[in-house]
Design an enzyme around this catalytic site. Structure first.
Site, short mmCIF file in Angstrom:
data_model
loop_
_atom_site.label_atom_id
_atom_site.label_comp_id
_atom_site.label_asym_id
_atom_site.label_seq_id
_atom_site.Cartn_x
_atom_site.Cartn_y
_atom_site.Cartn_z
N ASP A 8 0.80 -1.15 -0.06
CA ASP A 8 0.08 0.05 0.01
C ASP A 8 0.92 1.31 -0.18
OD1 ASP A 8 -3.20 0.25 0.63
OD2 ASP A 8 -2.10 2.22 1.27
N ASP A 32 4.14 2.78 -4.05
CA ASP A 32 3.40 3.53 -4.89
C ASP A 32 3.15 3.08 -6.27
OD1 ASP A 32 2.26 5.56 -6.31
OD2 ASP A 32 3.51 7.10 -5.48
N TYR A 81 -14.35 8.43 -12.07
CA TYR A 81 -14.00 7.18 -11.64
C TYR A 81 -14.56 6.06 -12.44
CZ TYR A 81 -14.74 3.09 -8.45
OH TYR A 81 -14.74 2.13 -7.51
P1 NAD Z 1 -10.03 2.34 -0.51
O1 NAD Z 1 -10.03 3.82 -0.67
O2 NAD Z 1 -10.51 1.91 0.80
O3 NAD Z 1 -8.61 1.83 -0.71
C1 NAD Z 1 -7.75 2.34 -1.58
C2 NAD Z 1 -6.35 1.89 -0.86
O4 NAD Z 1 -5.40 2.15 -2.22
C3 NAD Z 1 -5.93 2.64 0.25
O5 NAD Z 1 -5.38 1.73 1.16
C4 NAD Z 1 -4.76 3.60 -0.45
O6 NAD Z 1 -3.73 3.98 0.51
C5 NAD Z 1 -4.33 2.81 -1.59
N1 NAD Z 1 -3.72 3.73 -2.62
C6 NAD Z 1 -4.10 5.05 -3.00
N2 NAD Z 1 -3.13 5.43 -3.90
C7 NAD Z 1 -2.09 4.51 -4.04
C8 NAD Z 1 -0.99 4.38 -4.57
N3 NAD Z 1 -0.57 5.42 -5.39
N4 NAD Z 1 -0.26 3.41 -4.48
C9 NAD Z 1 -0.53 2.33 -3.91
N5 NAD Z 1 -1.60 2.40 -3.00
C10 NAD Z 1 -2.57 3.55 -3.05
O7 NAD Z 1 -11.01 1.60 -1.63
P2 NAD Z 1 -11.41 0.24 -1.61
O8 NAD Z 1 -12.90 0.29 -1.07
O9 NAD Z 1 -10.66 -0.76 -0.72
O10 NAD Z 1 -11.46 -0.13 -3.18
C11 NAD Z 1 -10.73 -1.39 -3.69
C12 NAD Z 1 -11.03 -1.37 -5.13
O11 NAD Z 1 -12.40 -1.79 -5.24
C13 NAD Z 1 -10.66 -0.04 -5.95
O12 NAD Z 1 -10.27 -0.51 -7.18
C14 NAD Z 1 -12.28 0.29 -6.06
O13 NAD Z 1 -12.51 0.72 -7.23
C15 NAD Z 1 -13.03 -1.12 -6.10
N6 NAD Z 1 -14.44 -1.06 -5.72
C16 NAD Z 1 -14.59 -0.67 -4.45
C17 NAD Z 1 -16.09 -0.55 -4.09
C18 NAD Z 1 -16.58 -0.29 -2.61
O14 NAD Z 1 -17.71 -0.04 -2.70
N7 NAD Z 1 -15.65 -0.02 -1.92
C19 NAD Z 1 -17.11 -0.87 -4.97
C20 NAD Z 1 -16.56 -1.11 -6.37
C21 NAD Z 1 -15.00 -1.47 -6.56
N1 SER Z 2 -18.80 2.10 -3.90
C1 SER Z 2 -18.06 2.46 -4.93
C2 SER Z 2 -18.20 3.86 -4.82
O1 SER Z 2 -19.22 4.45 -4.17
C3 SER Z 2 -18.44 2.38 -6.24
O2 SER Z 2 -17.46 1.68 -6.84
O3 SER Z 2 -17.06 4.74 -5.22
#
Ligand code: NAD
Ligand code: SER
Length: 322
Positions: free
Chosen positions: A34, A52, A142
């Site tokens: 991360d 990163d 997004y």
């Molecule tokens: P989140 O925002 O909780 O976590 C994202 C993580 O990425 C964070 O820990 C952040 O520190 C890290 N990050 C940010 N920039 C970075 C970089 N440059 N290098 C390395 N790490 C970096 O998001 P999440 O909810 O865990 O989502 C994870 C994935 O699932 C994403 O691709 C998101 O689009 C997808 N997704 C999530 C949801 C949801 O409801 N949470 C729904 C659809 C899709």
């Molecule tokens: N749950 C996510 C958001 O609200 C959808 O990918 O961004």
């Protein structure tokens, strides 16, 4: 021997998925990464390195040095934060996916997982029982990055044979981790407020119906997709998956059944406009047909499970009264 690298492992999905991958494959097979060094604390004894994903050469050397065989590429900027930083969201979401796909092409990685989202859909998409293939006209940066990402995944599979797999998650609701800037975050915050004994002010309208999924179902879907034989995967852009379609009022009512004094009010903000352009419900029949997808949690079961488990992961929260 599998070596699985996870990016964004400290995020809402990453924290839970990384623990499950460590349970299934063993901690030694996992390399959690991360941008934020604080992620390490959430991952207990699981091997961790800061990375990163925008730093292509560090990313490539890590893959080489650790002999990585699979990548779960989760790092991204989500929908609500993305609207405040559109250029940054595009660069991170798109640039890092292309880096991963190129790494997979050059150094033959066995499998890649990359999540897409219901955010690929837009105002001209059929809103009810949204089909796998239909008009996609996303209105957020997004959503645009996820739509373009799906096309790139499909392209790398067709052109170079990269075994990349993807799910269009609905809003994810977890008990063990906090969300990071999405439009569906209300459905996590509301449970925390309920167990703090505080009223909740919801940033979406009372009747805004959206597809949602409890985190254990999202993890189950991800592992089922990744463990399926390649011959079962007929969609290389991203699969629709679904579990429940719910409104803030329905979530509130389900909590009220356990905590009768809980109060809610509504102050919709810019996230309401994002939610209005997303589907209400999703047709996930292809995932069911191809690799046997079936969710386990509906709203009442999820609420009961979350209210029971949250105080264990967030000790400042009150336990449910008996
Ligand atoms: P989140 O925002 O909780 O976590 C994202 C993580 O990425 C964070 O820990 C952040 O520190 C890290 N990050 C940010 N920039 C970075 C970089 N440059 N290098 C390395 N790490 C970096 O998001 P999440 O909810 O865990 O989502 C994870 C994935 O699932 C994403 O691709 C998101 O689009 C997808 N997704 C999530 C949801 C949801 O409801 N949470 C729904 C659809 C899709
Ligand atoms: N749950 C996510 C958001 O609200 C959808 O990918 O961004």
């Amino acid at each position: 021997m599998d070596k699985i690298l996870i990016t964004g492992a400290g995020g809402q999905l990453g924290t839970e998925l990384t623990h499950m991958l460590a349970q299934v494959y063993g901690k030694k097979a996992i390399l959690a990464t991360d941008l934020s060094p604080e992620a390490e604390e959430k991952l207990e004894e699981i091997p961790f390195q800061t990375l990163d994903v925008m730093d292509q050469s560090s990313f490539a050397s890590l893959i080489h040095k650790e002999k990585v065989t699979q990548i779960y590429h989760l790092a991204a900027i989500l929908s609500a934060t993305g609207e405040n930083h559109p250029q940054k969201a595009w660069r991170l979401n798109m640039g890092s996916l292309l880096t991963v796909l190129e790494l997979a092409r050059e150094k033959p990685l066995q499998k890649i997982y990359w999540p897409s989202s219901i955010a690929v859909f837009g105002p001209n998409t059929p809103r009810h029982n949204t089909p796998q293939s239909c008009i996609q006209d996303p209105q957020t940066v997004y959503g645009i990055s996820k739509q373009a990402g799906e096309r790139w995944c499909s392209y790398y599979h067709l052109k170079y044979g990269v075994d990349v797999r993807s799910l269009r998650y609905p809003g994810l609701i977890g008990a063990k981790s906090l969300p990071g800037g999405g439009t569906t975050d209300y459905a996590v915050e509301i449970y925390h407020k309920a167990l703090e004994g505080q009223p909740y002010t919801c940033f979406l309208k009372k009747d805004q119906e959206l597809p949602m999924m409890y985190m254990p179902d999202a993890i189950k879907a991800t592992l089922s997709l990744m463990e399926a034989d390649a011959s079962q995967i007929h969609i290389r852009s991203s699969y629709n998956i679904s579990a429940m379609s719910i409104t803030p009022d329905q979530v509130y009512q389900s909590i009220l059944a356990h905590l009768p004094g809980f109060e809610i009010s509504y102050e919709p903000d810019y996230r309401q406009a994002i939610a209005e352009n997303w589907p209400c419900s999703i047709d996930d029949s292809k995932a069911r047909e191809d690799w046997g997808w079936k969710p386990s949690f509906d709203l009442p079961r999820m609420t009961e499970d979350i209210l029971y488990h949250l105080p264990h992961y967030f000790p400042h929260l009150h336990e449910l009264p008996n």
